[in-house]
Design a protein around this motif. Structure first.
Motif, PDB file in Angstrom:
ATOM      1  N   MET A   1       0.853  -1.198   0.000  1.00 43.06           N
ATOM      2  CA  MET A   1       0.000   0.000   0.000  1.00 43.06           C
ATOM      3  C   MET A   1       0.881   1.236   0.000  1.00 43.06           C
ATOM      4  O   MET A   1       1.807   1.350   0.794  1.00 43.06           O
ATOM      5  CB  MET A   1      -0.892   0.001   1.254  1.00 43.06           C
ATOM      6  CG  MET A   1      -1.927   1.120   1.261  1.00 43.06           C
ATOM      7  SD  MET A   1      -2.952   1.030   2.750  1.00 43.06           S
ATOM      8  CE  MET A   1      -3.736  -0.549   2.512  1.00 43.06           C
ATOM      9  N   SER A   5      -2.321   5.928   0.046  1.00 39.43           N
ATOM     10  CA  SER A   5      -3.360   5.045   0.570  1.00 39.43           C
ATOM     11  C   SER A   5      -3.422   5.115   2.069  1.00 39.43           C
ATOM     12  O   SER A   5      -4.487   5.175   2.682  1.00 39.43           O
ATOM     13  CB  SER A   5      -3.089   3.607   0.106  1.00 39.43           C
ATOM     14  OG  SER A   5      -3.100   3.528  -1.307  1.00 39.43           O
ATOM     15  N   ALA A  16     -10.580  -4.951   8.279  1.00 38.89           N
ATOM     16  CA  ALA A  16     -11.147  -5.620   7.103  1.00 38.89           C
ATOM     17  C   ALA A  16     -12.068  -6.752   7.522  1.00 38.89           C
ATOM     18  O   ALA A  16     -11.710  -7.609   8.308  1.00 38.89           O
ATOM     19  CB  ALA A  16     -10.016  -6.154   6.221  1.00 38.89           C
ATOM     20  N   ASP A  36     -14.139  -2.810   4.096  1.00 42.49           N
ATOM     21  CA  ASP A  36     -12.816  -3.197   3.617  1.00 42.49           C
ATOM     22  C   ASP A  36     -12.032  -1.951   3.238  1.00 42.49           C
ATOM     23  O   ASP A  36     -12.588  -0.978   2.720  1.00 42.49           O
ATOM     24  CB  ASP A  36     -12.961  -4.128   2.412  1.00 42.49           C
ATOM     25  CG  ASP A  36     -11.622  -4.705   1.996  1.00 42.49           C
ATOM     26  OD1 ASP A  36     -10.926  -4.044   1.209  1.00 42.49           O
ATOM     27  OD2 ASP A  36     -11.290  -5.807   2.465  1.00 42.49           O
ATOM     28  N   ALA A  37     -10.732  -1.985   3.475  1.00 45.84           N
ATOM     29  CA  ALA A  37      -9.885  -0.833   3.179  1.00 45.84           C
ATOM     30  C   ALA A  37      -9.927  -0.460   1.707  1.00 45.84           C
ATOM     31  O   ALA A  37      -9.877   0.724   1.339  1.00 45.84           O
ATOM     32  CB  ALA A  37      -8.446  -1.120   3.611  1.00 45.84           C
ATOM     33  N   LYS A  38     -10.045  -1.451   0.826  1.00 43.34           N
ATOM     34  CA  LYS A  38     -10.095  -1.166  -0.610  1.00 43.34           C
ATOM     35  C   LYS A  38     -11.373  -0.404  -0.968  1.00 43.34           C
ATOM     36  O   LYS A  38     -11.361   0.497  -1.819  1.00 43.34           O
ATOM     37  CB  LYS A  38     -10.018  -2.467  -1.402  1.00 43.34           C
ATOM     38  CG  LYS A  38      -8.667  -3.164  -1.303  1.00 43.34           C
ATOM     39  CD  LYS A  38      -8.662  -4.447  -2.145  1.00 43.34           C
ATOM     40  CE  LYS A  38      -7.307  -5.135  -2.055  1.00 43.34           C
ATOM     41  NZ  LYS A  38      -7.262  -6.388  -2.867  1.00 43.34           N
ATOM     42  N   VAL A  39     -12.477  -0.782  -0.322  1.00 40.18           N
ATOM     43  CA  VAL A  39     -13.748  -0.088  -0.568  1.00 40.18           C
ATOM     44  C   VAL A  39     -13.667   1.355  -0.057  1.00 40.18           C
ATOM     45  O   VAL A  39     -14.137   2.297  -0.709  1.00 40.18           O
ATOM     46  CB  VAL A  39     -14.903  -0.843   0.101  1.00 40.18           C
ATOM     47  CG1 VAL A  39     -16.224  -0.098  -0.084  1.00 40.18           C
ATOM     48  CG2 VAL A  39     -15.010  -2.260  -0.451  1.00 40.18           C
ATOM     49  N   TYR A  40     -13.075   1.498   1.127  1.00 46.21           N
ATOM     50  CA  TYR A  40     -12.918   2.838   1.709  1.00 46.21           C
ATOM     51  C   TYR A  40     -12.114   3.741   0.767  1.00 46.21           C
ATOM     52  O   TYR A  40     -12.504   4.866   0.461  1.00 46.21           O
ATOM     53  CB  TYR A  40     -12.215   2.725   3.067  1.00 46.21           C
ATOM     54  CG  TYR A  40     -12.091   4.042   3.815  1.00 46.21           C
ATOM     55  CD1 TYR A  40     -12.998   4.368   4.812  1.00 46.21           C
ATOM     56  CD2 TYR A  40     -11.082   4.941   3.518  1.00 46.21           C
ATOM     57  CE1 TYR A  40     -12.899   5.574   5.503  1.00 46.21           C
ATOM     58  CE2 TYR A  40     -10.970   6.149   4.196  1.00 46.21           C
ATOM     59  CZ  TYR A  40     -11.880   6.460   5.189  1.00 46.21           C
ATOM     60  OH  TYR A  40     -11.784   7.637   5.858  1.00 46.21           O
ATOM     61  N   LYS A  41     -10.981   3.226   0.278  1.00 43.83           N
ATOM     62  CA  LYS A  41     -10.128   4.012  -0.616  1.00 43.83           C
ATOM     63  C   LYS A  41     -10.829   4.307  -1.934  1.00 43.83           C
ATOM     64  O   LYS A  41     -10.655   5.376  -2.518  1.00 43.83           O
ATOM     65  CB  LYS A  41      -8.817   3.282  -0.865  1.00 43.83           C
ATOM     66  CG  LYS A  41      -7.873   3.307   0.333  1.00 43.83           C
ATOM     67  CD  LYS A  41      -6.498   2.772  -0.024  1.00 43.83           C
ATOM     68  CE  LYS A  41      -6.548   1.280  -0.300  1.00 43.83           C
ATOM     69  NZ  LYS A  41      -5.198   0.737  -0.599  1.00 43.83           N
ATOM     70  N   ALA A  42     -11.626   3.372  -2.403  1.00 43.96           N
ATOM     71  CA  ALA A  42     -12.349   3.593  -3.655  1.00 43.96           C
ATOM     72  C   ALA A  42     -13.332   4.749  -3.520  1.00 43.96           C
ATOM     73  O   ALA A  42     -13.437   5.608  -4.408  1.00 43.96           O
ATOM     74  CB  ALA A  42     -13.071   2.323  -4.066  1.00 43.96           C
ATOM     75  N   ASN A  47     -12.931   5.920  -7.159  1.00 39.91           N
ATOM     76  CA  ASN A  47     -12.709   4.781  -8.047  1.00 39.91           C
ATOM     77  C   ASN A  47     -14.052   4.092  -8.321  1.00 39.91           C
ATOM     78  O   ASN A  47     -14.515   3.241  -7.564  1.00 39.91           O
ATOM     79  CB  ASN A  47     -11.716   3.796  -7.418  1.00 39.91           C
ATOM     80  CG  ASN A  47     -11.207   2.780  -8.407  1.00 39.91           C
ATOM     81  OD1 ASN A  47     -11.892   2.447  -9.365  1.00 39.91           O
ATOM     82  ND2 ASN A  47     -10.006   2.267  -8.163  1.00 39.91           N
ATOM     83  N   VAL A  50     -14.408   0.019  -8.739  1.00 46.60           N
ATOM     84  CA  VAL A  50     -14.478  -0.801  -7.530  1.00 46.60           C
ATOM     85  C   VAL A  50     -15.874  -0.750  -6.938  1.00 46.60           C
ATOM     86  O   VAL A  50     -16.438  -1.779  -6.528  1.00 46.60           O
ATOM     87  CB  VAL A  50     -13.427  -0.344  -6.500  1.00 46.60           C
ATOM     88  CG1 VAL A  50     -13.592  -1.101  -5.185  1.00 46.60           C
ATOM     89  CG2 VAL A  50     -12.024  -0.531  -7.055  1.00 46.60           C
TER      90      VAL A  50
END
Length: 476
Positions: A1, A5, A16, A36-42, A47, A50
């Motif tokens: 990351m 990020s 997560a 999830d961290a990926k969803v948060y960042k999206a 993004n 995602v």
């Protein structure tokens, strides 16, 4: 990351894929799936790809530990495209008014960060929803009136907005959507109008006053320590803001804070702009505060309508307040004016004036008397000035020397005696000059003119020398 990020996730850290039973911001209970961290960042970065892969159900249950939904995150970071995507989903109505642990709905976060387009998109989406059955309000107005745990509405947040250039459009939009709402005080006691005035945001104050439905109580104007928006404008020493508030509600000049201070008292304590003081006085039915920091014009103190003995809740008059203020030139000027009008200081003032006049008379010389006499000619004044030059030079020399107190006192005593003796001599000289000038039997060299009786040689150098020699001879 990467570092970026980490920076985004740090705004609202989230573990997560953890499930737990927790209370929502609205008090209800539901199974919450940790975002999830990926969803948060999206959501934070916009993004879309995602987010498109996330089901409608997951958008509803995925929350951060602070109970922020994906719509909260997208609104906070100003991701308009993500916001529009989320709002197009069937579950969006529940997300629009869903609070986090602090009671913030997405509208609060958009206003706090100054995201105008996101704010507008949220309100437009709410406008399409049905009217609330219990309150009878349209959904967008209901959102505007919702408060968080600090009792801040979106308008409170917009006034406090860190994006200064976005404030005007944010505040204008929010008020235009619900101009009749008064927007009361938050936990700190501040209304949007007071908060804008306190921060010196003159433009924001004008927008709130111009766009709101104006009544004696709307928009709400209360603030910290019982102050009003007018108190805040005066404390900011803002002439334009003070004028705008007074035009809307001149009766605010009568309202006092927790200490019993009116806006006029605040003007006195802060030594405000004279224009502000006049604005307050002109809009007051009573004129109970005598001092006000008018730097050059104290004529109002002599107005009989001004009550110089009015007390505040601490039993202090305006004279008491300025007497306790920090010592400066303006304070000295104000106190001097007060001494003319205050009963307890008026006699003392006249006593000081008489004492100064007495001291001046002691130092008046014959030369001063002759100079003040209207009938003395220019020639006489020139002669007397020449006689005094030597004494003046000597006085200035001693004056500039660094003498101790004893030497200074001795010198002053000797000088007074010398001046008195010199004055006697000068009076004699004055008498002689007058006698010689107008004596009928006195014959001058060259004689007199027939038409006006003046000396024929009066403008000749030798004649002037003869005249001065004659006077000096009399003195010696």
């Amino acid at each position: 990351m990467d570092s970026n990020s980490n920076q985004v996730v740090a705004q609202d850290p989230s573990p997560a894929q953890t499930s737990n039973q927790a209370a929502n911001g609205d008090g209800s209970h539901t199974v919450i799936t940790g975002m999830d961290a990926k969803v948060y960042k999206a959501a934070a970065r916009g993004n879309i790809k995602v987010l498109e892969k996330i089901s409608d159900h997951d958008l509803l249950v995925h929350l951060t530990p602070k109970h922020n939904t994906i719509l909260h995150i997208a609104a906070q970071f100003g991701q308009l495209e993500c916001v529009n995507l989320i709002l197009s989903l069937p579950s969006s109505p529940t997300l629009l008014q869903r609070p986090n642990l602090k009671g913030d709905i997405p509208l609060h976060l958009a206003a706090r960060e100054g995201h105008f387009e996101v704010l507008k998109a949220l309100l437009d989406a709410a406008k399409k929803l049905p009217t609330d059955i219990e309150t009878g309000l349209e959904a967008d107005k209901l959102m505007l009136r919702m408060t968080n745990k600090e009792k801040d509405t979106a308008l409170h947040e917009a006034v406090r907005c860190v994006q200064y250039f976005s404030q005007y459009s944010l505040v204008k939009l929010l008020i235009e959507k619900d101009p009749e709402y008064t927007y009361g005080a938050n936990v700190s006691g501040g209304t949007p109008l007071y908060m804008a005035a306190e921060r010196g945001f003159t433009g924001i104050v004008k927008i709130i006053l111009n766009k709101s439905h104006k009544t004696p109580t709307s928009p709400a104007y209360s603030g910290f320590m019982g102050r009003t928006a007018l108190h805040a404008a005066v404390l900011c020493n803002d002439e334009e803001m003070t004028e705008a508030i007074l035009e809307w509600n001149p009766a605010l000049t009568k309202e006092v804070d927790e200490k019993g201070w009116s806006p006029l008292h605040c003007a006195a304590e802060r030594n405000c702009n004279p224009t502000i003081v006049r604005q307050l006085l002109e809009n007051s039915d009573y004129k109970s505060v005598a001092y006000l920091g008018i730097k050059d014009d104290f004529r109002f103190l002599f107005d009989r309508k001004v009550d110089k003995k009015a007390y505040n809740s601490e039993n202090l008059t305006a004279y008491d307040i300025i007497s306790r203020a920090k010592e400066d030139i303006s304070k000295k000027k104000i106190l001097e004016q007060f001494e003319h009008v205050m009963p307890e200081t008026r006699s003392l003032r006249w006593k000081k004036m008489r004492e100064r006049q007495r001291k001046r008379r002691e130092f008046i010389t014959a030369y001063d008397i002759i100079l003040r006499h209207e009938e003395n000619s220019t020639e006489e004044r020139d002669i007397m000035k020449q006689l005094m030059d030597e004494e003046e030079i000597q006085f200035q020399y001693y004056k500039k020397q660094s003498m101790d107190e004893k030497e200074s006192k001795e010198y002053n005593e000797k000088r007074i005696v010398a001046l008195r003796e010199q004055g006697k001599n000068h009076l004699i000289v004055s008498t002689l000059i007058t006698t010689v000038t107008f004596a009928a039997g006195f014959t001058l060299p060259g004689g007199y003119k027939d038409d006006n009786g003046k000396a024929i040689l009066s403008k000749k150098a030798l004649f002037i020398t003869f005249w001065r020699s004659m006077i000096l001879g009399m003195l010696t």
